[in-house]
Design an enzyme around this catalytic site. Structure first.
Site, PDB file in Angstrom:
ATOM      1  N   ARG A 127     -16.739  -4.243 -22.978  1.00  0.00           N
ATOM      2  CA  ARG A 127     -16.570  -2.679 -22.185  1.00  0.00           C
ATOM      3  C   ARG A 127     -17.105  -1.997 -21.413  1.00  0.00           C
ATOM      4  O   ARG A 127     -16.970  -1.230 -23.197  1.00  0.00           O
ATOM      5  CB  ARG A 127     -14.699  -2.988 -20.936  1.00  0.00           C
ATOM      6  CG  ARG A 127     -15.359  -1.526 -20.185  1.00  0.00           C
ATOM      7  CD  ARG A 127     -15.549  -1.799 -18.744  1.00  0.00           C
ATOM      8  NE  ARG A 127     -15.334  -1.044 -17.218  1.00  0.00           N
ATOM      9  CZ  ARG A 127     -14.040  -0.544 -16.883  1.00  0.00           C
ATOM     10  NH1 ARG A 127     -13.131  -1.288 -16.480  1.00  0.00           N
ATOM     11  NH2 ARG A 127     -14.346   0.876 -16.805  1.00  0.00           N
ATOM     12  N   ASP A 187      -6.488  -2.642 -15.085  1.00  0.00           N
ATOM     13  CA  ASP A 187      -5.328  -1.424 -14.393  1.00  0.00           C
ATOM     14  C   ASP A 187      -4.011  -1.772 -14.416  1.00  0.00           C
ATOM     15  O   ASP A 187      -4.138  -2.585 -14.091  1.00  0.00           O
ATOM     16  CB  ASP A 187      -6.391  -1.112 -13.174  1.00  0.00           C
ATOM     17  CG  ASP A 187      -7.527  -0.675 -12.882  1.00  0.00           C
ATOM     18  OD1 ASP A 187      -8.174   0.498 -13.757  1.00  0.00           O
ATOM     19  OD2 ASP A 187      -8.235  -0.958 -11.853  1.00  0.00           O
ATOM     20  N   ARG A 222     -18.987  -3.889 -13.996  1.00  0.00           N
ATOM     21  CA  ARG A 222     -18.266  -4.668 -15.047  1.00  0.00           C
ATOM     22  C   ARG A 222     -17.773  -6.366 -15.766  1.00  0.00           C
ATOM     23  O   ARG A 222     -18.215  -6.667 -15.001  1.00  0.00           O
ATOM     24  CB  ARG A 222     -17.098  -4.055 -15.574  1.00  0.00           C
ATOM     25  CG  ARG A 222     -15.864  -3.911 -14.399  1.00  0.00           C
ATOM     26  CD  ARG A 222     -14.900  -2.336 -14.351  1.00  0.00           C
ATOM     27  NE  ARG A 222     -15.698  -1.892 -13.391  1.00  0.00           N
ATOM     28  CZ  ARG A 222     -15.366  -0.626 -13.179  1.00  0.00           C
ATOM     29  NH1 ARG A 222     -14.009  -0.636 -12.935  1.00  0.00           N
ATOM     30  NH2 ARG A 222     -16.047   0.244 -12.515  1.00  0.00           N
ATOM     31  N   ASP A 275     -12.373  -5.236 -16.031  1.00  0.00           N
ATOM     32  CA  ASP A 275     -11.856  -4.400 -15.425  1.00  0.00           C
ATOM     33  C   ASP A 275     -10.216  -4.629 -16.091  1.00  0.00           C
ATOM     34  O   ASP A 275     -10.077  -5.686 -15.027  1.00  0.00           O
ATOM     35  CB  ASP A 275     -12.134  -3.941 -14.397  1.00  0.00           C
ATOM     36  CG  ASP A 275     -11.621  -2.267 -14.430  1.00  0.00           C
ATOM     37  OD1 ASP A 275     -11.694  -1.997 -15.130  1.00  0.00           O
ATOM     38  OD2 ASP A 275     -11.358  -1.808 -13.106  1.00  0.00           O
TER      39      ASP A 275
END
Length: 184
Positions: free
Chosen positions: A92, A106, A101, A104
């Site tokens: 990344r 989160d 990307r 990812d």
């Protein structure tokens, strides 16, 4: 360690959103789930199916998205640092906001914590607006109450447009979903 052992310790529950739209996204998400399960003092206890979603931001390929629920003894900040490390391991590179990307990750929810720091906000500040987070999250944690709104994830899902999201052909995680880890 069994789930019962985790509950006897000071253990936390966290929800993590995963996304990829470059490379072999299904393989990347599967490998990322395995990497999450190998984080120190952390175990993946549930994971959603993969969902193909229309990208937000500049023109780019569709995403594959998923959510995982983990149990962890890490703090939110330590868990986030490990998530950034997993992203870096997968190549990344942060070039543009909402750009394409490889991976990812989160941190969406952490117990019922509300945290607002310059480098980390929990719950994720745009979670309640994003079908690509709420659809897979509702699959694994429909009754989890968002501490910001006081509403269950399933209820939040009813408030978002789900037209740009579809369940993707299943790719299997090596350890069956919803099964506790046996690592120390």
């Amino acid at each position: 360690m069994t789930l019962e052992t985790y509950s006897d310790l000071n253990c936390h529950r966290a929800a993590i959103a995963l996304g990829s739209n470059l490379g072999d996204s299904a393989s990347i998400l599967t490998a990322a789930l395995q990497a999450l399960d190998q984080l120190p003092h952390t175990a993946v206890v549930a994971r959603s199916h993969y969902y193909r979603t229309v990208a937000v931001g500049p023109p780019q390929p569709d995403y594959l998205n998923a959510c995982a629920v983990v149990t962890t003894h890490l703090s939110p900040a330590a868990l986030m640092q490990h998530l950034l490390g997993v992203e870096a391991h997968f190549g990344r590179v942060r070039r543009e906001r909402w750009g394409p990307r490889l991976l990812d990750l989160d941190l969406i929810l952490f117990d019922d914590l509300i945290l607002n720091q310059p480098t980390l906000q929990v719950p994720h500040p745009r979670m309640h607006q994003r079908a690509f987070v709420l659809v897979p999250l509702a699959e694994v944690a429909a009754d989890w109450i968002d501490p910001m709104t006081g509403r269950a994830i399933a209820d939040l899902l009813l408030s978002v447009d789900q037209s740009g999201i579809a369940r993707h052909q299943e790719t299997h995680f090596h350890r069956p979903p919803n099964t506790p880890s046996t690592k120390p």
